[in-house]
Motif scaffolding. Structure first.
Motif: not given
Length: 550
Positions: A393-421
Protein backbone atom coordinates in the motif's frame (compact mmCIF):
# COMPACT_ATOMS: atom_id res chain seq x y z
CA UNK A 1 28.39 -88.58 -7.88
CA UNK A 2 29.86 -85.27 -9.15
CA UNK A 3 31.55 -83.00 -6.65
CA UNK A 4 29.46 -80.10 -5.26
CA UNK A 5 29.86 -76.77 -7.08
CA UNK A 6 31.23 -73.87 -5.05
CA UNK A 7 30.68 -70.23 -6.02
CA UNK A 8 33.35 -67.68 -5.24
CA UNK A 9 33.57 -64.03 -6.14
CA UNK A 10 36.22 -62.94 -8.55
CA UNK A 11 39.21 -61.06 -7.12
CA UNK A 12 37.94 -57.89 -8.79
CA UNK A 13 34.47 -58.22 -7.20
CA UNK A 14 36.03 -58.81 -3.80
CA UNK A 15 38.14 -55.68 -4.20
CA UNK A 16 35.10 -53.60 -5.15
CA UNK A 17 33.13 -55.00 -2.22
CA UNK A 18 35.98 -54.33 0.20
CA UNK A 19 36.35 -50.75 -1.07
CA UNK A 20 32.63 -50.14 -0.82
CA UNK A 21 32.61 -51.46 2.76
CA UNK A 22 35.51 -49.19 3.70
CA UNK A 23 33.85 -46.22 2.02
CA UNK A 24 30.60 -46.91 3.92
CA UNK A 25 32.50 -47.09 7.21
CA UNK A 26 34.28 -43.81 6.48
CA UNK A 27 30.96 -42.18 5.56
CA UNK A 28 29.34 -43.36 8.79
CA UNK A 29 32.33 -42.21 10.86
CA UNK A 30 32.30 -38.84 9.08
CA UNK A 31 28.55 -38.47 9.72
CA UNK A 32 28.96 -39.37 13.39
CA UNK A 33 31.85 -36.93 13.86
CA UNK A 34 30.26 -34.02 11.98
CA UNK A 35 26.59 -34.37 12.77
CA UNK A 36 26.62 -36.04 16.19
CA UNK A 37 29.88 -35.37 18.01
CA UNK A 38 30.67 -31.92 16.56
CA UNK A 39 27.07 -30.70 16.69
CA UNK A 40 26.70 -32.16 20.17
CA UNK A 41 29.87 -30.43 21.32
CA UNK A 42 28.73 -27.10 19.87
CA UNK A 43 25.31 -27.50 21.47
CA UNK A 44 26.75 -28.23 24.92
CA UNK A 45 29.31 -25.44 24.56
CA UNK A 46 26.54 -22.96 23.73
CA UNK A 47 24.15 -23.96 26.49
CA UNK A 48 26.47 -25.46 29.10
CA UNK A 49 26.02 -28.88 30.68
CA UNK A 50 23.27 -27.62 32.99
CA UNK A 51 21.40 -25.92 30.18
CA UNK A 52 21.68 -28.99 27.94
CA UNK A 53 20.37 -31.27 30.69
CA UNK A 54 17.53 -28.85 31.37
CA UNK A 55 16.64 -28.75 27.68
CA UNK A 56 16.71 -32.55 27.41
CA UNK A 57 14.54 -32.86 30.51
CA UNK A 58 12.04 -30.37 29.06
CA UNK A 59 11.93 -32.31 25.76
CA UNK A 60 11.30 -35.61 27.55
CA UNK A 61 8.69 -33.96 29.75
CA UNK A 62 6.93 -32.57 26.67
CA UNK A 63 6.76 -36.06 25.13
CA UNK A 64 5.36 -37.54 28.34
CA UNK A 65 2.77 -34.74 28.62
CA UNK A 66 1.66 -35.23 25.01
CA UNK A 67 1.23 -38.97 25.61
CA UNK A 68 -0.72 -38.35 28.82
CA UNK A 69 -2.97 -35.76 27.17
CA UNK A 70 -3.68 -38.14 24.29
CA UNK A 71 -5.26 -40.69 26.66
CA UNK A 72 -9.09 -40.83 26.33
CA UNK A 73 -9.83 -39.51 29.83
CA UNK A 74 -7.41 -36.60 29.58
CA UNK A 75 -8.43 -35.89 25.99
CA UNK A 76 -12.07 -35.65 26.96
CA UNK A 77 -11.34 -33.37 29.90
CA UNK A 78 -9.12 -31.18 27.72
CA UNK A 79 -11.83 -30.90 25.07
CA UNK A 80 -14.36 -29.89 27.72
CA UNK A 81 -12.05 -27.21 29.16
CA UNK A 82 -11.19 -25.89 25.70
CA UNK A 83 -14.86 -25.68 24.83
CA UNK A 84 -15.45 -23.60 27.95
CA UNK A 85 -12.49 -21.35 27.13
CA UNK A 86 -13.65 -20.99 23.52
CA UNK A 87 -17.05 -19.90 24.76
CA UNK A 88 -15.48 -17.31 27.11
CA UNK A 89 -13.28 -15.99 24.32
CA UNK A 90 -16.26 -15.66 21.99
CA UNK A 91 -18.07 -13.61 24.62
CA UNK A 92 -15.08 -11.29 24.99
CA UNK A 93 -13.86 -11.05 21.40
CA UNK A 94 -16.77 -11.96 19.14
CA UNK A 95 -19.98 -11.54 21.18
CA UNK A 96 -23.35 -12.38 19.68
CA UNK A 97 -24.94 -9.57 21.71
CA UNK A 98 -23.56 -6.06 21.91
CA UNK A 99 -23.75 -3.55 24.76
CA UNK A 100 -26.72 -1.25 25.06
CA UNK A 101 -26.57 1.57 22.54
CA UNK A 102 -24.56 -0.46 20.01
CA UNK A 103 -26.40 -1.64 16.91
CA UNK A 104 -24.41 -3.58 14.33
CA UNK A 105 -25.29 -5.63 11.28
CA UNK A 106 -23.85 -9.13 10.92
CA UNK A 107 -22.22 -9.27 7.47
CA UNK A 108 -21.09 -12.77 6.55
CA UNK A 109 -21.84 -12.65 2.81
CA UNK A 110 -21.33 -10.07 0.12
CA UNK A 111 -24.51 -7.95 -0.05
CA UNK A 112 -26.60 -8.39 -3.19
CA UNK A 113 -26.72 -4.64 -3.67
CA UNK A 114 -24.22 -2.11 -2.44
CA UNK A 115 -25.07 -0.17 0.72
CA UNK A 116 -25.07 3.60 0.90
CA UNK A 117 -22.57 5.77 2.72
CA UNK A 118 -25.03 6.59 5.52
CA UNK A 119 -25.18 2.89 6.42
CA UNK A 120 -21.38 2.67 6.43
CA UNK A 121 -21.07 5.74 8.67
CA UNK A 122 -23.58 4.25 11.09
CA UNK A 123 -21.63 0.98 11.24
CA UNK A 124 -18.33 2.80 11.77
CA UNK A 125 -19.82 4.82 14.58
CA UNK A 126 -21.14 1.73 16.34
CA UNK A 127 -17.90 -0.22 15.79
CA UNK A 128 -16.00 2.56 17.54
CA UNK A 129 -18.38 2.24 20.50
CA UNK A 130 -16.98 -1.28 21.08
CA UNK A 131 -13.53 0.14 21.83
CA UNK A 132 -12.51 0.68 25.42
CA UNK A 133 -12.49 4.32 26.47
CA UNK A 134 -9.25 3.83 28.39
CA UNK A 135 -7.34 3.52 25.10
CA UNK A 136 -7.55 7.25 24.44
CA UNK A 137 -6.91 8.00 28.11
CA UNK A 138 -3.32 6.71 28.09
CA UNK A 139 -4.00 3.57 30.10
CA UNK A 140 -2.47 1.07 27.67
CA UNK A 141 1.11 -0.20 27.66
CA UNK A 142 2.43 0.62 24.18
CA UNK A 143 0.00 -0.47 21.42
CA UNK A 144 -1.45 3.00 20.78
CA UNK A 145 1.30 5.32 19.52
CA UNK A 146 -0.79 8.44 19.17
CA UNK A 147 0.70 11.64 17.83
CA UNK A 148 -2.41 13.75 18.42
CA UNK A 149 -5.58 14.52 16.48
CA UNK A 150 -3.86 17.19 14.39
CA UNK A 151 -1.27 14.66 13.23
CA UNK A 152 -3.99 12.09 12.54
CA UNK A 153 -5.64 14.58 10.21
CA UNK A 154 -2.35 14.96 8.32
CA UNK A 155 -2.02 11.16 8.07
CA UNK A 156 -5.58 10.76 6.80
CA UNK A 157 -5.09 13.43 4.14
CA UNK A 158 -1.79 11.96 2.97
CA UNK A 159 -3.16 8.41 2.80
CA UNK A 160 -6.33 9.52 1.01
CA UNK A 161 -4.20 11.30 -1.61
CA UNK A 162 -2.36 8.06 -2.47
CA UNK A 163 -4.99 5.44 -1.63
CA UNK A 164 -4.75 3.49 -4.93
CA UNK A 165 -0.97 3.59 -5.30
CA UNK A 166 1.31 0.55 -5.28
CA UNK A 167 5.12 0.82 -5.03
CA UNK A 168 5.40 -2.45 -6.97
CA UNK A 169 4.87 -0.24 -10.02
CA UNK A 170 7.31 2.68 -9.63
CA UNK A 171 6.90 3.66 -13.27
CA UNK A 172 3.17 4.15 -12.70
CA UNK A 173 3.53 5.79 -9.26
CA UNK A 174 6.85 7.67 -9.29
CA UNK A 175 5.74 9.92 -6.42
CA UNK A 176 5.41 6.96 -4.08
CA UNK A 177 8.86 5.74 -5.12
CA UNK A 178 10.29 9.14 -4.18
CA UNK A 179 8.55 9.16 -0.79
CA UNK A 180 9.69 5.62 0.07
CA UNK A 181 13.28 6.39 -0.89
CA UNK A 182 13.26 9.56 1.21
CA UNK A 183 11.63 7.80 4.15
CA UNK A 184 14.39 5.16 4.18
CA UNK A 185 17.07 7.84 3.77
CA UNK A 186 15.76 9.90 6.70
CA UNK A 187 15.84 6.87 9.00
CA UNK A 188 19.29 5.81 7.79
CA UNK A 189 20.66 9.27 8.57
CA UNK A 190 19.01 9.19 11.99
CA UNK A 191 20.91 5.97 12.78
CA UNK A 192 24.19 7.33 11.39
CA UNK A 193 24.31 5.21 8.24
CA UNK A 194 24.77 7.89 5.62
CA UNK A 195 26.29 5.37 3.20
CA UNK A 196 23.96 2.57 4.23
CA UNK A 197 20.93 1.08 2.50
CA UNK A 198 17.51 -0.16 3.50
CA UNK A 199 13.91 -0.83 2.58
CA UNK A 200 10.53 -0.33 4.17
CA UNK A 201 8.53 -3.27 5.53
CA UNK A 202 5.10 -3.84 7.05
CA UNK A 203 6.36 -3.92 10.65
CA UNK A 204 9.06 -5.03 13.05
CA UNK A 205 8.46 -8.73 12.52
CA UNK A 206 8.95 -8.46 8.78
CA UNK A 207 12.04 -6.28 9.27
CA UNK A 208 13.57 -8.94 11.52
CA UNK A 209 12.56 -11.75 9.17
CA UNK A 210 14.22 -9.92 6.30
CA UNK A 211 17.45 -9.43 8.26
CA UNK A 212 17.62 -13.14 9.12
CA UNK A 213 16.91 -14.15 5.52
CA UNK A 214 19.61 -11.73 4.36
CA UNK A 215 22.28 -13.20 6.63
CA UNK A 216 21.31 -16.74 5.70
CA UNK A 217 21.74 -16.06 1.99
CA UNK A 218 24.87 -13.94 2.51
CA UNK A 219 26.55 -16.66 4.56
CA UNK A 220 25.65 -19.34 2.02
CA UNK A 221 27.13 -17.39 -0.89
CA UNK A 222 30.21 -15.97 0.80
CA UNK A 223 31.07 -18.71 3.31
CA UNK A 224 29.37 -21.81 1.96
CA UNK A 225 27.30 -22.24 5.14
CA UNK A 226 24.38 -24.59 4.45
CA UNK A 227 23.36 -25.27 8.06
CA UNK A 228 23.09 -21.71 9.43
CA UNK A 229 22.84 -20.82 13.13
CA UNK A 230 22.18 -17.59 15.00
CA UNK A 231 22.81 -16.60 18.60
CA UNK A 232 20.32 -14.43 20.45
CA UNK A 233 19.70 -13.37 24.06
CA UNK A 234 16.57 -14.78 25.69
CA UNK A 235 15.14 -11.23 25.78
CA UNK A 236 15.11 -10.96 21.97
CA UNK A 237 11.83 -10.47 20.13
CA UNK A 238 9.68 -13.51 19.24
CA UNK A 239 10.22 -12.71 15.55
CA UNK A 240 13.67 -14.34 15.76
CA UNK A 241 12.06 -17.64 16.76
CA UNK A 242 9.67 -17.20 13.85
CA UNK A 243 12.58 -16.54 11.48
CA UNK A 244 14.35 -19.63 12.79
CA UNK A 245 11.32 -21.74 11.91
CA UNK A 246 10.58 -20.07 8.58
CA UNK A 247 14.15 -20.06 7.25
CA UNK A 248 15.55 -23.20 8.91
CA UNK A 249 18.16 -21.38 10.98
CA UNK A 250 19.25 -23.16 14.16
CA UNK A 251 18.68 -20.93 17.16
CA UNK A 252 20.91 -20.66 20.22
CA UNK A 253 19.00 -18.80 22.96
CA UNK A 254 21.33 -17.54 25.67
CA UNK A 255 19.90 -16.48 29.07
CA UNK A 256 20.39 -12.82 29.92
CA UNK A 257 22.17 -11.57 33.02
CA UNK A 258 19.56 -11.96 35.79
CA UNK A 259 20.52 -8.67 37.44
CA UNK A 260 21.13 -6.28 34.53
CA UNK A 261 18.73 -8.08 32.15
CA UNK A 262 21.26 -7.42 29.37
CA UNK A 263 22.63 -9.94 26.90
CA UNK A 264 25.37 -12.10 28.40
CA UNK A 265 28.09 -11.39 25.83
CA UNK A 266 30.57 -13.96 27.19
CA UNK A 267 27.95 -16.70 27.06
CA UNK A 268 26.94 -15.64 23.55
CA UNK A 269 30.58 -15.87 22.47
CA UNK A 270 30.71 -19.53 23.57
CA UNK A 271 27.77 -20.28 21.26
CA UNK A 272 29.49 -18.93 18.13
CA UNK A 273 30.86 -21.58 15.78
CA UNK A 274 31.68 -22.10 12.10
CA UNK A 275 27.98 -22.18 11.18
CA UNK A 276 27.05 -18.94 12.98
CA UNK A 277 25.73 -16.32 10.57
CA UNK A 278 24.57 -13.60 12.99
CA UNK A 279 24.15 -12.43 16.57
CA UNK A 280 21.49 -10.11 17.99
CA UNK A 281 21.19 -7.25 20.45
CA UNK A 282 18.22 -5.04 21.41
CA UNK A 283 17.96 -1.31 22.05
CA UNK A 284 15.84 -1.73 24.09
CA UNK A 285 14.38 -5.22 24.42
CA UNK A 286 10.61 -5.67 24.69
CA UNK A 287 10.27 -7.63 27.97
CA UNK A 288 12.02 -5.32 30.42
CA UNK A 289 13.43 -2.40 28.45
CA UNK A 290 17.13 -3.19 28.93
CA UNK A 291 19.53 -1.94 26.26
CA UNK A 292 22.12 -4.59 25.42
CA UNK A 293 25.80 -3.66 25.18
CA UNK A 294 25.94 -3.17 21.43
CA UNK A 295 29.65 -2.14 21.43
CA UNK A 296 30.61 -5.44 23.10
CA UNK A 297 28.49 -7.40 20.65
CA UNK A 298 30.07 -5.40 17.83
CA UNK A 299 33.52 -6.61 18.87
CA UNK A 300 32.28 -10.21 18.65
CA UNK A 301 30.72 -9.66 15.23
CA UNK A 302 33.92 -8.15 13.86
CA UNK A 303 36.13 -10.86 15.32
CA UNK A 304 34.13 -13.73 13.80
CA UNK A 305 33.04 -11.92 10.61
CA UNK A 306 29.34 -12.44 11.28
CA UNK A 307 26.31 -10.17 11.17
CA UNK A 308 25.15 -8.13 14.15
CA UNK A 309 21.51 -7.12 14.01
CA UNK A 310 20.29 -4.46 16.42
CA UNK A 311 16.57 -4.68 17.10
CA UNK A 312 15.55 -1.06 17.59
CA UNK A 313 11.92 -1.65 16.63
CA UNK A 314 10.68 -0.57 20.05
CA UNK A 315 13.38 2.06 20.57
CA UNK A 316 12.55 3.48 17.12
CA UNK A 317 12.36 7.28 17.44
CA UNK A 318 13.11 7.30 21.19
CA UNK A 319 16.68 6.02 21.48
CA UNK A 320 18.17 8.10 18.62
CA UNK A 321 16.88 11.30 20.27
CA UNK A 322 17.87 10.56 23.86
CA UNK A 323 21.22 12.39 23.81
CA UNK A 324 19.63 15.47 22.24
CA UNK A 325 16.85 15.30 24.86
CA UNK A 326 19.41 15.36 27.67
CA UNK A 327 19.73 11.62 28.38
CA UNK A 328 23.36 10.87 27.58
CA UNK A 329 23.80 7.80 29.80
CA UNK A 330 23.39 5.04 27.19
CA UNK A 331 26.05 3.30 25.11
CA UNK A 332 26.26 3.68 21.35
CA UNK A 333 23.75 1.42 19.63
CA UNK A 334 23.69 2.38 15.94
CA UNK A 335 25.98 2.24 12.90
CA UNK A 336 28.65 4.23 14.74
CA UNK A 337 29.48 0.84 16.30
CA UNK A 338 31.68 -0.71 13.63
CA UNK A 339 30.39 -4.27 14.10
CA UNK A 340 26.72 -3.36 13.58
CA UNK A 341 25.58 -4.55 10.15
CA UNK A 342 21.79 -4.11 10.31
CA UNK A 343 19.15 -2.32 12.38
CA UNK A 344 15.36 -2.58 12.40
CA UNK A 345 13.27 0.48 13.34
CA UNK A 346 9.48 0.62 13.62
CA UNK A 347 8.33 4.00 12.37
CA UNK A 348 4.77 3.07 13.33
CA UNK A 349 5.71 3.19 17.01
CA UNK A 350 7.41 6.28 18.44
CA UNK A 351 7.65 8.01 15.05
CA UNK A 352 3.79 8.01 15.19
CA UNK A 353 3.41 6.82 11.58
CA UNK A 354 0.41 4.76 10.44
CA UNK A 355 0.45 1.07 11.35
CA UNK A 356 2.25 -1.11 8.86
CA UNK A 357 5.38 1.04 8.65
CA UNK A 358 8.91 -0.13 9.54
CA UNK A 359 12.41 0.22 8.09
CA UNK A 360 15.15 -2.39 7.87
CA UNK A 361 18.62 -0.88 7.43
CA UNK A 362 21.97 -2.34 6.35
CA UNK A 363 25.50 -1.00 6.53
CA UNK A 364 25.84 -1.38 2.75
CA UNK A 365 23.79 -1.87 -0.40
CA UNK A 366 25.90 -4.95 -1.09
CA UNK A 367 24.48 -6.63 2.02
CA UNK A 368 20.93 -5.44 1.29
CA UNK A 369 20.86 -7.25 -2.05
CA UNK A 370 20.65 -10.59 -0.23
CA UNK A 371 17.24 -9.49 1.04
CA UNK A 372 15.79 -9.16 -2.47
CA UNK A 373 13.81 -11.82 -4.30
CA UNK A 374 14.42 -11.84 -8.06
CA UNK A 375 12.98 -14.29 -10.61
CA UNK A 376 14.24 -13.84 -14.15
CA UNK A 377 12.45 -16.67 -15.97
CA UNK A 378 8.84 -16.30 -14.77
CA UNK A 379 6.22 -16.62 -17.53
CA UNK A 380 4.78 -13.28 -16.42
CA UNK A 381 8.10 -11.50 -16.98
CA UNK A 382 10.96 -10.53 -14.70
CA UNK A 383 9.74 -10.39 -11.08
CA UNK A 384 11.63 -8.50 -8.39
CA UNK A 385 10.55 -7.44 -4.90
CA UNK A 386 12.61 -5.92 -2.09
CA UNK A 387 10.84 -7.67 0.81
CA UNK A 388 8.21 -10.31 1.61
CA UNK A 389 5.28 -8.65 -0.13
CA UNK A 390 4.75 -8.00 -3.81
CA UNK A 391 2.04 -5.37 -3.93
CA UNK A 392 2.22 -2.91 -1.05
CA UNK A 393 0.00 0.00 0.00
CA UNK A 394 1.53 3.25 -1.15
CA UNK A 395 -0.90 5.08 1.12
CA UNK A 396 1.00 3.90 4.24
CA UNK A 397 4.29 5.14 2.78
CA UNK A 398 2.66 8.49 2.01
CA UNK A 399 1.36 8.71 5.57
CA UNK A 400 4.76 7.85 7.08
CA UNK A 401 6.61 10.30 4.83
CA UNK A 402 4.15 13.04 5.78
CA UNK A 403 4.54 12.37 9.52
CA UNK A 404 8.35 12.52 9.54
CA UNK A 405 8.30 15.78 7.62
CA UNK A 406 5.52 17.24 9.77
CA UNK A 407 7.07 16.50 13.18
CA UNK A 408 10.79 16.95 12.45
CA UNK A 409 13.77 16.58 14.78
CA UNK A 410 12.59 19.12 17.34
CA UNK A 411 9.19 17.48 17.65
CA UNK A 412 10.68 14.02 18.15
CA UNK A 413 13.19 15.35 20.67
CA UNK A 414 10.33 16.85 22.71
CA UNK A 415 8.28 13.64 22.64
CA UNK A 416 11.37 11.59 23.59
CA UNK A 417 12.02 13.86 26.58
CA UNK A 418 8.42 13.61 27.77
CA UNK A 419 8.23 9.82 27.43
CA UNK A 420 11.65 8.96 28.90
CA UNK A 421 11.12 11.37 31.79
CA UNK A 422 7.83 9.62 32.63
CA UNK A 423 9.42 6.15 32.38
CA UNK A 424 12.32 7.09 34.66
CA UNK A 425 9.97 8.74 37.15
CA UNK A 426 7.90 5.54 37.23
CA UNK A 427 11.03 3.42 37.77
CA UNK A 428 12.27 5.64 40.60
CA UNK A 429 8.87 5.72 42.30
CA UNK A 430 8.52 1.93 42.12
CA UNK A 431 11.72 1.66 44.13
CA UNK A 432 10.82 4.33 46.67
CA UNK A 433 7.07 3.65 47.14
CA UNK A 434 7.12 -0.17 47.05
CA UNK A 435 10.48 -1.11 48.62
CA UNK A 436 9.25 -4.31 50.27
CA UNK A 437 6.69 -5.40 47.65
CA UNK A 438 7.99 -4.74 44.13
CA UNK A 439 11.32 -4.56 42.32
CA UNK A 440 12.34 -3.08 38.99
CA UNK A 441 13.91 -5.45 36.46
CA UNK A 442 17.37 -4.22 35.50
CA UNK A 443 18.11 -0.54 34.87
CA UNK A 444 15.58 0.66 32.28
CA UNK A 445 16.87 3.73 30.46
CA UNK A 446 14.32 4.41 27.73
CA UNK A 447 10.56 3.97 27.40
CA UNK A 448 9.83 0.55 28.97
CA UNK A 449 9.82 -0.31 32.69
CA UNK A 450 9.20 -3.84 34.00
CA UNK A 451 8.63 -4.88 37.58
CA UNK A 452 8.09 -8.05 39.58
CA UNK A 453 7.05 -9.08 43.08
CA UNK A 454 9.53 -9.46 45.95
CA UNK A 455 7.07 -11.54 47.92
CA UNK A 456 5.91 -15.03 46.90
CA UNK A 457 2.55 -14.29 48.54
CA UNK A 458 2.09 -11.22 46.32
CA UNK A 459 1.15 -12.61 42.91
CA UNK A 460 2.34 -10.23 40.21
CA UNK A 461 -0.31 -11.50 37.80
CA UNK A 462 -3.03 -10.81 40.37
CA UNK A 463 -1.72 -7.24 40.40
CA UNK A 464 -2.04 -7.21 36.61
CA UNK A 465 -5.64 -8.40 36.85
CA UNK A 466 -6.36 -5.76 39.49
CA UNK A 467 -4.92 -3.02 37.29
CA UNK A 468 -7.09 -4.25 34.41
CA UNK A 469 -10.17 -3.74 36.57
CA UNK A 470 -9.05 -0.16 37.09
CA UNK A 471 -8.77 0.32 33.33
CA UNK A 472 -5.01 -0.14 32.94
CA UNK A 473 -3.63 -2.58 30.38
CA UNK A 474 -0.12 -3.63 31.44
CA UNK A 475 1.81 -6.28 29.50
CA UNK A 476 2.38 -9.57 31.34
CA UNK A 477 5.82 -11.17 31.10
CA UNK A 478 6.68 -14.85 31.13
CA UNK A 479 10.23 -16.18 31.08
CA UNK A 480 12.52 -16.67 34.06
CA UNK A 481 11.16 -13.70 36.06
CA UNK A 482 7.35 -13.24 36.19
CA UNK A 483 6.47 -9.60 35.82
CA UNK A 484 4.49 -6.76 34.27
CA UNK A 485 5.74 -3.95 32.10
CA UNK A 486 4.62 -0.53 31.00
CA UNK A 487 5.71 0.94 27.67
CA UNK A 488 5.12 4.67 28.02
CA UNK A 489 3.72 6.70 25.14
CA UNK A 490 2.68 10.32 24.60
CA UNK A 491 -0.76 9.36 25.88
CA UNK A 492 0.37 7.55 29.04
CA UNK A 493 3.33 9.76 30.01
CA UNK A 494 1.12 12.50 31.59
CA UNK A 495 -0.77 9.80 33.57
CA UNK A 496 2.26 8.30 35.32
CA UNK A 497 1.32 9.53 38.81
CA UNK A 498 -2.24 8.24 38.43
CA UNK A 499 -0.75 4.89 37.37
CA UNK A 500 1.38 4.80 40.52
CA UNK A 501 -1.54 5.69 42.79
CA UNK A 502 -3.75 3.01 41.25
CA UNK A 503 -0.90 0.50 41.52
CA UNK A 504 -0.56 1.26 45.23
CA UNK A 505 -4.26 0.62 45.76
CA UNK A 506 -4.14 -2.65 43.82
CA UNK A 507 -1.06 -3.91 45.71
CA UNK A 508 -2.85 -3.29 49.02
CA UNK A 509 -5.98 -5.04 47.72
CA UNK A 510 -4.06 -8.09 46.49
CA UNK A 511 -2.21 -8.37 49.82
CA UNK A 512 -5.54 -8.35 51.64
CA UNK A 513 -7.25 -10.80 49.24
CA UNK A 514 -7.37 -14.61 49.64
CA UNK A 515 -4.24 -16.28 48.16
CA UNK A 516 -6.17 -18.16 45.44
CA UNK A 517 -7.93 -15.18 43.88
CA UNK A 518 -8.73 -15.76 40.22
CA UNK A 519 -8.18 -13.58 37.18
CA UNK A 520 -7.31 -13.86 33.50
CA UNK A 521 -3.56 -13.35 33.94
CA UNK A 522 -3.40 -15.51 37.07
CA UNK A 523 -5.17 -18.33 35.23
CA UNK A 524 -3.13 -18.10 32.02
CA UNK A 525 0.33 -17.71 33.54
CA UNK A 526 -0.52 -20.08 36.38
CA UNK A 527 -1.10 -22.82 33.80
CA UNK A 528 2.10 -21.81 32.01
CA UNK A 529 4.17 -22.59 35.09
CA UNK A 530 2.92 -26.18 35.33
CA UNK A 531 4.32 -29.24 33.53
CA UNK A 532 1.45 -29.23 31.03
CA UNK A 533 1.78 -25.46 30.57
CA UNK A 534 3.48 -25.13 27.18
CA UNK A 535 1.09 -27.59 25.52
CA UNK A 536 -2.06 -26.14 27.07
CA UNK A 537 -1.06 -22.50 26.59
CA UNK A 538 -0.26 -23.29 22.97
CA UNK A 539 -3.77 -24.68 22.53
CA UNK A 540 -5.19 -21.58 24.24
CA UNK A 541 -3.28 -19.33 21.84
CA UNK A 542 -4.53 -21.36 18.88
CA UNK A 543 -8.10 -21.05 20.15
CA UNK A 544 -7.61 -17.30 20.58
CA UNK A 545 -6.43 -16.93 16.97
CA UNK A 546 -9.32 -19.02 15.67
CA UNK A 547 -11.78 -16.85 17.59
CA UNK A 548 -10.51 -13.71 15.85
CA UNK A 549 -12.01 -14.94 12.59
CA UNK A 550 -15.42 -15.97 13.90
Amino acid sequence: MPPALTLSASPRAETINRRFTNFARIAVIYWLIRYVLLDGYRHVRARGVGGTVKQARAAIQAIVVRIMLSLPAAKGKMAMEMSKIRSDLRQKLAPSKYPDGVTLTAVRRLPQQGRDKAWLESEWSNLHKLEKGDIGQGRVSGAVYHGGEELNAVINEAMASFVVTNPLHPDVFPGVRKMESELVSMVLNLFNARNGAGTTTSGGTESILMACKTYRDWAKETKGITRPEMVIPSSAHAAFWKASQYFKIKLHVIPVNRVTRKADVKAMKRAINANTIMIVGSAPNFPDGAIDSIPELGVLAKKYNIGLHVDCCLGSFIVPFMAKAGFDDIELFDFRVSGVTSISCDTHKYAFCPKGSSVIMYRSADLRRYQYYIMTDWAGGVYASPSMAGSRPGSILAGAWAVLNYIGEDGYTASCKEIVTAARHFSAQLRSRFPTDLFVLGEPKACVVAFGSKNNDLNIYAIGDGMSKKGWHLSALGGDVPGLHMAFTRLSAPKVDQLLDDLAGVVDAVKAAPPNSKGDLVALYGIGQTSVGPHVVGKLAETFLNTLYE
